[in-house]
Design a protein around this motif. Structure first.
Motif, PDB file in Angstrom:
ATOM      1  N   LEU A 231     -29.105 -10.052  64.135  1.00  0.00           N
ATOM      2  CA  LEU A 231     -28.442  -9.111  64.361  1.00  0.00           C
ATOM      3  C   LEU A 231     -29.765  -9.075  65.860  1.00  0.00           C
ATOM      4  O   LEU A 231     -28.500  -9.252  67.523  1.00  0.00           O
ATOM      5  N   GLY A 232     -30.742  -9.167  65.643  1.00  0.00           N
ATOM      6  CA  GLY A 232     -30.820  -8.648  67.153  1.00  0.00           C
ATOM      7  C   GLY A 232     -31.607 -10.007  67.072  1.00  0.00           C
ATOM      8  O   GLY A 232     -32.360  -9.754  69.362  1.00  0.00           O
ATOM      9  N   GLU A 233     -31.296 -11.035  67.009  1.00  0.00           N
ATOM     10  CA  GLU A 233     -31.509 -12.276  67.296  1.00  0.00           C
ATOM     11  C   GLU A 233     -29.933 -12.453  68.710  1.00  0.00           C
ATOM     12  O   GLU A 233     -30.239 -13.862  69.778  1.00  0.00           O
ATOM     13  N   ARG A 234     -28.849 -11.553  68.521  1.00  0.00           N
ATOM     14  CA  ARG A 234     -27.786 -11.958  69.023  1.00  0.00           C
ATOM     15  C   ARG A 234     -27.346 -10.991  69.889  1.00  0.00           C
ATOM     16  O   ARG A 234     -26.418 -11.218  70.587  1.00  0.00           O
ATOM     17  N   LEU A 235     -28.017 -10.101  69.770  1.00  0.00           N
ATOM     18  CA  LEU A 235     -27.779  -8.743  70.532  1.00  0.00           C
ATOM     19  C   LEU A 235     -29.001  -8.660  71.530  1.00  0.00           C
ATOM     20  O   LEU A 235     -30.038  -8.239  71.146  1.00  0.00           O
ATOM     21  N   PRO A 236     -28.173  -7.484  73.002  1.00  0.00           N
ATOM     22  CA  PRO A 236     -29.037  -6.785  73.238  1.00  0.00           C
ATOM     23  C   PRO A 236     -30.136  -5.701  72.167  1.00  0.00           C
ATOM     24  O   PRO A 236     -28.804  -5.466  71.138  1.00  0.00           O
ATOM     25  N   GLU A 237     -30.648  -5.667  72.389  1.00  0.00           N
ATOM     26  CA  GLU A 237     -31.913  -4.070  71.740  1.00  0.00           C
ATOM     27  C   GLU A 237     -30.642  -2.680  71.115  1.00  0.00           C
ATOM     28  O   GLU A 237     -30.976  -2.376  70.682  1.00  0.00           O
ATOM     29  N   TYR A 238     -30.315  -2.867  73.083  1.00  0.00           N
ATOM     30  CA  TYR A 238     -29.409  -0.911  72.805  1.00  0.00           C
ATOM     31  C   TYR A 238     -28.122  -1.449  71.660  1.00  0.00           C
ATOM     32  O   TYR A 238     -27.614  -0.476  71.259  1.00  0.00           O
ATOM     33  N   MET A 239     -28.137  -2.376  71.466  1.00  0.00           N
ATOM     34  CA  MET A 239     -26.450  -2.693  70.091  1.00  0.00           C
ATOM     35  C   MET A 239     -26.954  -3.385  69.103  1.00  0.00           C
ATOM     36  O   MET A 239     -26.391  -3.188  67.619  1.00  0.00           O
ATOM     37  N   VAL A 240     -28.369  -3.473  68.422  1.00  0.00           N
ATOM     38  CA  VAL A 240     -29.023  -3.574  67.090  1.00  0.00           C
ATOM     39  C   VAL A 240     -28.490  -2.312  66.867  1.00  0.00           C
ATOM     40  O   VAL A 240     -29.263  -1.299  66.994  1.00  0.00           O
ATOM     41  N   PRO A 241     -27.887  -1.685  65.315  1.00  0.00           N
ATOM     42  CA  PRO A 241     -27.996  -0.474  64.432  1.00  0.00           C
ATOM     43  C   PRO A 241     -29.339  -0.447  63.850  1.00  0.00           C
ATOM     44  O   PRO A 241     -30.080  -1.321  64.040  1.00  0.00           O
TER      45      PRO A 241
ATOM     46  N   VAL B 139     -20.346  -5.514  67.869  1.00  0.00           N
ATOM     47  CA  VAL B 139     -22.017  -5.419  66.703  1.00  0.00           C
ATOM     48  C   VAL B 139     -20.836  -5.641  65.067  1.00  0.00           C
ATOM     49  O   VAL B 139     -21.358  -6.487  64.802  1.00  0.00           O
ATOM     50  N   GLU B 140     -19.946  -5.594  64.833  1.00  0.00           N
ATOM     51  CA  GLU B 140     -18.699  -5.768  64.142  1.00  0.00           C
ATOM     52  C   GLU B 140     -18.963  -7.181  63.420  1.00  0.00           C
ATOM     53  O   GLU B 140     -18.332  -8.171  62.876  1.00  0.00           O
ATOM     54  N   ALA B 141     -18.083  -7.706  64.664  1.00  0.00           N
ATOM     55  CA  ALA B 141     -17.431  -8.949  65.155  1.00  0.00           C
ATOM     56  C   ALA B 141     -19.355  -9.848  64.801  1.00  0.00           C
ATOM     57  O   ALA B 141     -18.805 -10.905  64.004  1.00  0.00           O
ATOM     58  N   VAL B 142     -20.077  -9.680  65.495  1.00  0.00           N
ATOM     59  CA  VAL B 142     -21.311 -10.332  65.450  1.00  0.00           C
ATOM     60  C   VAL B 142     -21.781 -10.417  63.741  1.00  0.00           C
ATOM     61  O   VAL B 142     -22.520 -11.028  62.802  1.00  0.00           O
ATOM     62  N   LEU B 143     -21.984  -9.403  62.981  1.00  0.00           N
ATOM     63  CA  LEU B 143     -22.478  -9.470  61.987  1.00  0.00           C
ATOM     64  C   LEU B 143     -21.653  -9.836  60.842  1.00  0.00           C
ATOM     65  O   LEU B 143     -22.273 -10.390  60.287  1.00  0.00           O
ATOM     66  N   ALA B 144     -20.088 -10.099  60.785  1.00  0.00           N
ATOM     67  CA  ALA B 144     -19.539 -10.132  60.325  1.00  0.00           C
ATOM     68  C   ALA B 144     -20.166 -12.084  60.528  1.00  0.00           C
ATOM     69  O   ALA B 144     -18.988 -13.104  59.613  1.00  0.00           O
TER      70      ALA B 144
END
Length: 1018
Positions: free
Chosen positions: A644-654, A596-601
């Motif tokens: 983040l929601g556009e790139r990660l499954p729902e359960y991985m979105v902070p 998640v950090e890598a995607v957010l970064a």
């Protein structure tokens, strides 16, 4: 010597903490690592009083445990106090106190006399069972014996287990001996049920019912169509379908065609689905036309079940004749990855049947109706779907995506569901809000995260006949590796993860790959047919996580390193401890915060990112993201979550995002996750002036590390960069260690730039270091101050008046013709010589003060027991010794030292010496015995005392300590320890048998042990 003693301390700390018995997991290892680095450095800071340190660090005082440390090791190279001492013709034999009162959770004491080495563990009985401590002592003795036999080996390579323990762990508890699942493919098992019961319900979807024979025929037509497109053994086929009979048909068809399916949840972001398709190298994709917008096209063919329905229906209803080995690839399931990308786990056919066939943790047969409601891309699909189809059961497909407890209950009641899988978080929700969901269900399996014992008990109370199973297993080991069935009388605070399932095997190993003893945390390894092939396109990661099995005779056998920590219970069940890395479980889903950090970064307006897990007010674990924006950017928290929601499954979105000006850092420059959210301060724009010499260069480096500023110039102001008093103490402490100069803390406040402080350092170097003043006698008029140690013990006594916790009991057996008057005179002279033994503590103007009482004859009552039978005499001596040890002292009135003599015969007596810790300690007893050995023979012969008066007393030291350790000297010492203990946990939670009570009971137990002569000599 100091270094020899520290070598022993380091050896035992490494042995007990880093290796096993006292391991607190990663926290414990970090503590030991820091202790090693700082051992010598701490010498110049050892004058700071422990009591003042506790006060300055504001450590929470609690009656449940001691502050700052709860485990202690002491080594006494001189043997037990009193050993080898003679009072003229009277021989002294030390007697272990019969009453143990343990001030710490655990204390290891060892000593020797040059020929023998022995020791003992004393412990709080409210935390540990005696069997645990005995086992711990045995492990230490085994380890030291191994050191004697192989002195060249590393400590980490030495054994802790004897042969019987090792055999129990490796052979008996690791799995069911000889357990093997059928060597058949998944689709072959389904076909066998279709042949045996063709009309039995395989699937239920709303009002639709699909029999086994019909399911196999529908799958066969699609399988033949896929074969025509080139799908065969080892082909990967993506399946992007909502939950439906068509989805199940597609999965079975791919297996019949010899291929391996890759489930793709249509709810996943398109970017993630594209990565999964490309990473697995899909040769085909099975989907529906309405889903083509969401699911990217693979390099191979795309089969739309609606568009291509006619072509598929025209095919044969007989499964294609394709030879598939049980070793063949069955499916790939993608899980979160710590490197920033999902990783695909390759699972062969052989890994699946063993979860369900020939197991006793749950019932899997034709009489069970299962509910499939989890994400199609999650490995729980294997449990919910194939747990039914491979065993002849019925699978009810949950309609829709939102599995709210109420809707879930409707499906359970409508279709008579008997077997249910719920993540631990969802299980808790059901029990709390809609427990009627469980009515009529025969068995519930839960897991995916630590399970709540309270919720399990609540479910059992409501439905006594319900079978409740806690399962554990990573995707790499195919659903369950271990399971535990809740017993009817369960009353524990934690829930075990049980024993190995079916043909699975498990081992708990230390860093050297050796089995860990019962109760010791170790990394959990899983072996047997359950272990998958490895990670798709990740050879290095596969090699690191899927390792050779040293305990198996089967060629090529491997173990999977789960990264989870667990420990064996005494009954052979496993208890989950935690993660060895940062991986977490959120609502049952495995999440790598690093991904998640890598995607957010990767957000164009984010410079730094961190993701941690926090509990909300309701105790639910949620992801929280922290971001430092790029210069000039102004992202919003909601905007980041949407991105983040556009790139990660729902359960991985902070669940929340927090914007920071900068990340808090640890002293070594890493993100300090415990300090999130960080204070909002940052460095102002300034002209950079490079350091011009060694001192300035060192100071710039220290400031950069402590303040978390990338570049520091000599003209920069410490406080303008965000410094404050605590950070100032850290800077000064580091500067003292690096430059070898005692720098007063005041210097940094007076010269807050690097250049200004460097000038002060040079001046101090030229002036030289001041010498410590000597301890000199002080007057005895007026109120005498308490030392820091005395003040602490006085405060403890005020908090718990009448406690015997700090009593020191030293029973000594005296063998020989004893002259009682000479003994009493010798004790009187010792008390006269040492003012500490005739000091009391009274309040003067609201503050405690020492009051030295005048010297007086020391009472020595004598109790005659010679007239009692021998057994009764020994019992009475033990009773009186225990009674005396438990009798409290009055610090305000005194006396704080006492003695009594129990006469068992003309040449046999027991001398009971008792003192309060405020007046004495273990080392002081040696002084007392040394003086007693000199005084008794002289007084027995009618001679005067051979000992000169003491030049200083303890009260002189107390005054010196108060004068010396004050102001800048004390602040410098405290600053050092503030830095060294920054971020340390207030309590090191050792793996105890019972949870820590809110108030400590001072009762204790003791276990002794001795080494072989060879080991002791070594």
């Amino acid at each position: 010597t100091r270094l020899e003693t520290e070598g022993l301390i380091g050896f035992f700390v490494n042995t007990l903490v880093l290796r096993g018995d006292l391991s607190g997991g990663p926290t414990g290892r970090a503590l030991v690592g820091q202790a090693r680095e700082r051992l010598l450095e701490a010498h110049v800071h050892q004058d700071v009083p422990f009591e003042r340190l506790v006060e300055e660090l504001r450590v929470e005082r609690t009656r449940a445990h001691a502050p700052l440390f709860q485990a202690m090791f002491t080594f006494d190279p001189g043997g037990a106090p009193g050993e080898g001492v003679r009072l003229g013709d009277v021989r002294v034999e030390p007697v272990p106190p019969r009453l143990a009162r343990e001030k710490f959770d655990l204390t290891l004491e060892m000593g020797g006399d040059g020929e023998r080495l022995s020791g003992g563990l004393s412990y709080r009985t409210e935390l540990w069972e005696a069997a645990t401590i005995e086992r711990m002592a045995g492990h230490l003795a085994t380890l030291l014996d191994g050191l004697a036999r192989a002195p060249g080996r590393r400590v980490a390579e030495l054994p802790l287990l004897d042969d019987a323990e090792r055999r129990q762990l490796v052979e008996e508890w690791s799995g069911v001996p000889g357990a093997r699942s059928p060597e058949r493919t998944m689709h072959a098992l389904v076909a066998a049920h279709a042949a045996r019961a063709p009309d039995a319900a395989a699937l239920v979807w709303g009002g639709e019912r699909v029999g086994y024979a019909g399911l196999v025929r529908r799958a066969a037509r699609l399988a033949n169509h896929l074969r025509g497109l080139g799908v065969g053994p080892e082909s990967r086929v993506g399946v992007c379908l909502e939950r439906s009979p068509e989805m199940v048909v597609a999965l079975l068809a791919i297996l019949q065609a010899g291929g391996a399916y890759v489930p793709l949840d249509p709810a996943y972001p398109r970017e993630r689905l594209a990565f999964m398709l490309a990473d697995c190298g899909a040769s085909a994709l099975v989907t529906l036309e309405p889903l083509l917008e969401r699911c990217p096209r693979p390099a191979g063919a795309t089969v739309c079940l609606d568009r291509d329905a006619a072509a598929i229906a025209a095919g044969s209803g007989a499964p294609p004749a394709v030879e598939v080995s049980p070793e063949g690839l069955a499916f790939i399931v993608y899980t979160s990855g710590s490197t920033g990308e999902p990783k695909g786990t390759e699972v062969p056919h052989r890994a699946v049947p063993g979860v369900f066939l020939g197991v006793d943790y749950a019932r899997f047969d034709a009489g069970e109706t299962h509910l499939q409601h989890s994400s199609t891309s999650w490995d729980a699909l294997v449990l919910e779907l194939w747990g039914a189809l491979l065993t002849g059961g019925t699978c009810v497909l949950y309609p829709g995506r939102t599995s709210e407890p109420g809707l879930l209950g409707e499906q359970v009641r409508e279709h008579g569901v008997t077997t249910l899988w719920l993540t631990s978080a969802y299980f808790n929700l059901v029990v709390d809000t809609c427990p009627e969901v469980l009515a009529g269900v025969r068995q519930v399996m839960t897991g995916g995260d630590a399970v709540s014992a309270a919720h399990l008990r609540r479910a059992r109370e409501l439905y006594p006949e319900l079978r409740l199973v806690n399962g554990y297993g990573p995707s790499e080991c195919t659903v369950f590796a271990t399971c535990w069935v809740l017993p009817s009388d369960f009353a524990g605070a934690t829930v075990p993860i049980g024993r190995p399932v079916g043909d699975r095997r498990v081992h708990l190993l230390d860093a050297a790959g050796e089995p860990v003893p019962v109760g010791v945390p170790g990394e959990l390894y899983v072996g047997g047919p359950a272990v998958g092939r490895g990670y798709r396109n990740r050879p290095e990661l596969t090699a690191a996580k899927f390792v050779p099995d040293p305990f198996s005779a089967e060629p090529g056998a491997r173990l999977y390193r789960t990264g989870d920590l667990a420990r064996w219970r005494a009954d052979g069940t496993l208890e989950f401890v935690g993660r060895a890395d940062f991986q977490v479980k959120i609502r049952g889903f495995r999440v790598e915060p690093g991904e998640v950090e890598a995607v957010l970064a990767g957000h164009p307006e984010v410079r730094e990112a961190a993701v941690v897990v926090r509990e909300d007010a309701g105790g639910e674990r949620r992801l929280v993201a922290y971001a430092v924006p790029e210069a000039g950017a102004e992202p919003t928290a909601e905007g980041l979550r949407a991105w983040l929601g556009e790139r990660l499954p729902e359960y991985m979105v902070p669940a929340a995002a927090v914007l920071l000006e900068s990340m808090p850092l640890t002293p070594n420059g890493k993100t300090d996750r415990r300090a999130l959210p960080a204070p909002e301060w940052g460095a102002a724009e300034r002209a950079y002036v490079a350091p011009r010499g060694e001192v300035e260069e060192i100071l710039c480096g220290i400031w950069s590390t402590v303040l978390g500023v990338e570049r520091v110039g000599v003209a920069d102001d410490f406080f303008a960069l965000g410094g404050h008093s605590l950070l100032a103490a850290r800077v000064v402490s580091r500067a003292v260690a690096a430059l070898g100069v005692e720098i007063p803390l005041r210097a940094l406040f007076e010269a807050p730039t690097v250049a200004g402080l460097a000038e002060r350092v040079e001046a101090l170097r030229r002036a030289g270091l001041p010498a410590l003043p000597p301890i000199v006698p002080t007057g005895r008029t007026g109120a005498l101050p308490l030392s820091f140690a005395q003040r602490r013990l006085w405060l403890v006594d005020r908090l718990e008046p009448g406690s015997a916790t700090y009593n020191l009991a030293f029973p000594l057996r005296l063998r020989g013709a004893l002259q009682v008057p000479a003994l009493a005179a010798a004790l009187t002279e010792i008390v006269r010589r040492h003012e500490a033994l005739r000091t009391v503590f009274q309040e003067v103007d609201g503050e405690p003060a020492q009051v030295v009482l005048p010297a007086a004859p020391f009472p020595l009552p004598v109790v005659e027991l010679a007239g009692l039978p021998e057994d009764a005499r020994e019992a009475e001596m033990r009773r009186l010794a225990a009674e005396d040890a438990a009798r409290p002292f009055d610090l305000a009135r005194g006396p704080l030292a006492r003695a009594a003599l129990l006469r068992a015969g003309a040449d046999d007596a027991l001398l009971l010496l008792g003192m309060h810790h405020v007046a004495s300690d273990g080392w002081s007893l040696r002084v007392l015995l040394r003086e007693l050995a000199a005084l008794y023979p002289a007084f027995a012969a009618g001679e005067p005392s051979p000992l000169p008066d003491l030049p200083v007393q303890y009260a002189d030291f107390a005054a010196w300590q108060r004068a010396h350790l004050a102001g800048e000297a004390l602040e410098g010492q405290l600053g050092y320890w503030r830095e060294r203990l920054a971020g340390m946990p207030p309590l090191l939670e050792l793996p105890t048998d019972r949870p820590r009570p809110p108030v400590a009971d001072d009762r204790g137990g003791a276990v002794g042990f001795a080494l072989s002569p060879e080991a002791a000599q070594a």
